[in-house]
Write a protein that holds these residues in place. Structure first.
Motif, mmCIF file in Angstrom:
data_model
loop_
_atom_site.group_PDB
_atom_site.id
_atom_site.type_symbol
_atom_site.label_atom_id
_atom_site.label_comp_id
_atom_site.label_asym_id
_atom_site.label_seq_id
_atom_site.Cartn_x
_atom_site.Cartn_y
_atom_site.Cartn_z
ATOM 1 N N VAL A 194 -11.736 -0.280 -29.069
ATOM 2 C CA VAL A 194 -11.421 -0.975 -30.316
ATOM 3 C C VAL A 194 -10.937 -2.381 -29.992
ATOM 4 N N VAL A 195 -11.439 -3.357 -30.758
ATOM 5 C CA VAL A 195 -10.980 -4.748 -30.636
ATOM 6 C C VAL A 195 -10.595 -5.243 -32.018
ATOM 7 N N GLN A 196 -9.440 -5.882 -32.113
ATOM 8 C CA GLN A 196 -8.984 -6.430 -33.389
ATOM 9 C C GLN A 196 -8.472 -7.847 -33.184
ATOM 10 N N ILE A 197 -8.667 -8.684 -34.189
ATOM 11 C CA ILE A 197 -8.074 -10.026 -34.187
ATOM 12 C C ILE A 197 -7.318 -10.197 -35.493
ATOM 13 N N GLU A 198 -6.041 -10.508 -35.368
ATOM 14 C CA GLU A 198 -5.212 -10.752 -36.540
ATOM 15 C C GLU A 198 -4.368 -11.984 -36.273
ATOM 16 N N ASN A 199 -4.425 -12.946 -37.187
ATOM 17 C CA ASN A 199 -3.713 -14.214 -37.006
ATOM 18 C C ASN A 199 -4.070 -14.867 -35.671
ATOM 19 N N ASN A 200 -5.362 -14.786 -35.338
ATOM 20 C CA ASN A 200 -5.901 -15.378 -34.107
ATOM 21 C C ASN A 200 -5.316 -14.769 -32.829
ATOM 22 N N LYS A 201 -4.786 -13.559 -32.910
ATOM 23 C CA LYS A 201 -4.312 -12.822 -31.740
ATOM 24 C C LYS A 201 -5.242 -11.638 -31.510
ATOM 25 N N LEU A 202 -5.843 -11.579 -30.331
ATOM 26 C CA LEU A 202 -6.773 -10.497 -30.011
ATOM 27 C C LEU A 202 -6.041 -9.368 -29.310
ATOM 28 N N GLN A 203 -6.288 -8.152 -29.795
ATOM 29 C CA GLN A 203 -5.782 -6.929 -29.169
ATOM 30 C C GLN A 203 -6.991 -6.039 -28.877
ATOM 31 N N ALA A 204 -6.989 -5.383 -27.740
ATOM 32 C CA ALA A 204 -8.122 -4.518 -27.399
ATOM 33 C C ALA A 204 -7.660 -3.317 -26.594
ATOM 34 N N ILE A 205 -8.298 -2.183 -26.856
ATOM 35 C CA ILE A 205 -8.153 -0.996 -26.019
ATOM 36 C C ILE A 205 -9.565 -0.584 -25.631
ATOM 37 N N LEU A 206 -9.888 -0.734 -24.357
ATOM 38 C CA LEU A 206 -11.241 -0.486 -23.859
ATOM 39 C C LEU A 206 -11.221 0.661 -22.857
ATOM 40 N N LYS A 207 -12.194 1.562 -22.979
ATOM 41 C CA LYS A 207 -12.217 2.744 -22.123
ATOM 42 C C LYS A 207 -13.562 2.871 -21.401
ATOM 43 N N VAL A 208 -13.491 3.364 -20.158
ATOM 44 C CA VAL A 208 -14.689 3.553 -19.342
ATOM 45 C C VAL A 208 -14.645 4.933 -18.697
ATOM 46 N N ASP A 209 -15.753 5.656 -18.797
ATOM 47 C CA ASP A 209 -15.875 6.961 -18.144
ATOM 48 C C ASP A 209 -16.268 6.706 -16.686
ATOM 49 N N LEU A 210 -15.366 6.986 -15.753
ATOM 50 C CA LEU A 210 -15.602 6.688 -14.342
ATOM 51 C C LEU A 210 -16.742 7.513 -13.744
ATOM 52 N N ASN A 211 -17.059 8.638 -14.361
ATOM 53 C CA ASN A 211 -18.152 9.469 -13.853
ATOM 54 C C ASN A 211 -19.522 8.829 -14.057
ATOM 55 N N THR A 212 -19.591 7.780 -14.885
ATOM 56 C CA THR A 212 -20.891 7.163 -15.169
ATOM 57 C C THR A 212 -21.255 6.060 -14.169
ATOM 58 N N PHE A 213 -20.337 5.705 -13.274
ATOM 59 C CA PHE A 213 -20.652 4.687 -12.261
ATOM 60 C C PHE A 213 -21.669 5.214 -11.253
ATOM 61 N N GLU A 214 -22.585 4.342 -10.858
ATOM 62 C CA GLU A 214 -23.563 4.661 -9.816
ATOM 63 C C GLU A 214 -23.577 3.528 -8.794
ATOM 64 N N THR A 215 -23.635 3.890 -7.512
ATOM 65 C CA THR A 215 -23.636 2.878 -6.451
ATOM 66 C C THR A 215 -24.982 2.771 -5.740
ATOM 67 N N GLY A 216 -25.960 3.546 -6.205
ATOM 68 C CA GLY A 216 -27.276 3.504 -5.569
ATOM 69 C C GLY A 216 -27.468 4.559 -4.502
ATOM 70 N N MET A 217 -26.448 5.375 -4.263
ATOM 71 C CA MET A 217 -26.539 6.454 -3.270
ATOM 72 C C MET A 217 -25.803 7.666 -3.834
ATOM 73 N N GLU A 218 -26.545 8.695 -4.159
ATOM 74 C CA GLU A 218 -25.970 9.859 -4.840
ATOM 75 C C GLU A 218 -24.835 10.502 -4.059
ATOM 76 N N MET A 219 -25.005 10.651 -2.752
ATOM 77 C CA MET A 219 -23.964 11.291 -1.943
ATOM 78 C C MET A 219 -22.684 10.450 -1.936
ATOM 79 N N ARG A 220 -22.855 9.128 -1.876
ATOM 80 C CA ARG A 220 -21.686 8.241 -1.900
ATOM 81 C C ARG A 220 -20.985 8.322 -3.258
ATOM 82 N N ASP A 221 -21.776 8.436 -4.339
ATOM 83 C CA ASP A 221 -21.192 8.566 -5.685
ATOM 84 C C ASP A 221 -20.318 9.809 -5.778
ATOM 85 N N GLU A 222 -20.837 10.918 -5.293
ATOM 86 C CA GLU A 222 -20.083 12.176 -5.325
ATOM 87 C C GLU A 222 -18.809 12.062 -4.499
#
Length: 197
Positions: free
Chosen positions: A58-86
Motif C-alpha cells: 500500500v502507498v499513500q500520499i497525504e499533504n505531500n507526505k508519502l507513506q508505504a508498506i511494501l512486501k516481497v515473498d522471498l520464496n519467489t527470488f531466483e538466482t539462475g541456479m535451482e540448487m543455489r536457490d534452495e
C-alpha cells in the motif's frame, strides 16, 4: 487590476491543491513491479543476482507526505541456479518458517515537494523507514527516483537500498566454495498508478 491579480493567485493555489489531491489516490502495480538483489561472492568476485520477485503493498500520499508498506515473498527470488536457490532459502533465509517468508519495507513521511506535481521532472529523494527481514526489524535509509508526473498517469519509482545480513541475523551464505559478502544491494522497481478523485 488588483481583482485580476487576486483571481490569478487564487487559481494558482487551487491548481496546486488539485494536483496534490489527485496524487492521493494510488494503486500499486504489482504485476509490473520487480525486486532484485545483488550479492558479490569471494574469492572470485562472482556476482549473484536474485530476480523474479514482485512487490505488493500500500502507498499513500497525504499533504505531500508519502507513506508505504511494501512486501516481497522471498520464496519467489531466483538466482539462475535451482540448487543455489534452495540452499539460499532453506539454509539462510529459512523461508520454511512463516515469519521469515515475507520481507517488508516501510517508508515513513517521505516529503514530496509541491513543485513535483507540476514541473514534469524526475525527482530524486532519500527515504527513511524500517526493513523487516528474517523476522528482524531494523531502521534503513535508501534512495528513490520518481519519474515525471503527468495528470492521471503512472509514476515509475526505483528504490535502492543496501542491507547488512548480520543485522538481520542471517548467516553469511557460502555455496560451492564461494562466500557471499555481508552487504547486499537491493533494487525495487514499482509503478504507481495515479488517479484523480
Amino acid at each position: 487590476m488588483k481583482y485580476s491579480k487576486s483571481i490569478i493567485i487564487f487559481l494558482s493555489i487551487l491548481q496546486s491543491t488539485v494536483l496534490s489531491a489527485q496524487a492521493e489516490k494510488i494503486a500499486v502495480d504489482s504485476k509490473n513491479s520487480a525486486v532484485e538483489f545483488l550479492a558479490i561472492g569471494s574469492p572470485s568476485a562472482i556476482k549473484i543476482k536474485g530476480e523474479k520477485a514482485k512487490v505488493d503493498g500500500v502507498v499513500q500520499i497525504e499533504n505531500n507526505k508519502l507513506q508505504a508498506i511494501l512486501k516481497v515473498d522471498l520464496n519467489t527470488f531466483e538466482t539462475g541456479m535451482e540448487m543455489r536457490d534452495e540452499h539460499m532459502k532453506e539454509n539462510y533465509l529459512q523461508t520454511d518458517k512463516p515469519e521469515n517468508k515475507i520481507a517488508q519495507l516501510e517508508i515513513k513521511n517521505l516529503n514530496i515537494p509541491t513543485e513535483y506535481w507540476k514541473n514534469s521532472k524526475e525527482l530524486n529523494l532519500e527515504f527513511t523507514g524500517d526493513l523487516t527481514l528474517h523476522n528482524i526489524k531494523k531502521p534503513i535509509i535508501g534512495k528513490i527516483l520518481l519519474s515525471p508526473y503527468k495528470d492521471n498517469s503512472t509514476i515509475n519509482t526505483t528504490s535502492e537500498l543496501k542491507i547488512k545480513l548480520s543485522e538481520h541475523k542471517i548467516e553469511i551464505p557460502t555455496f560451492a566454495g564461494i562466500t557471499v559478502a555481508e552487504d547486499v544491494n537491493i533494487s525495487v522497481k514499482l509503478p504507481l498508478i495515479i488517479t484523480a478523485k
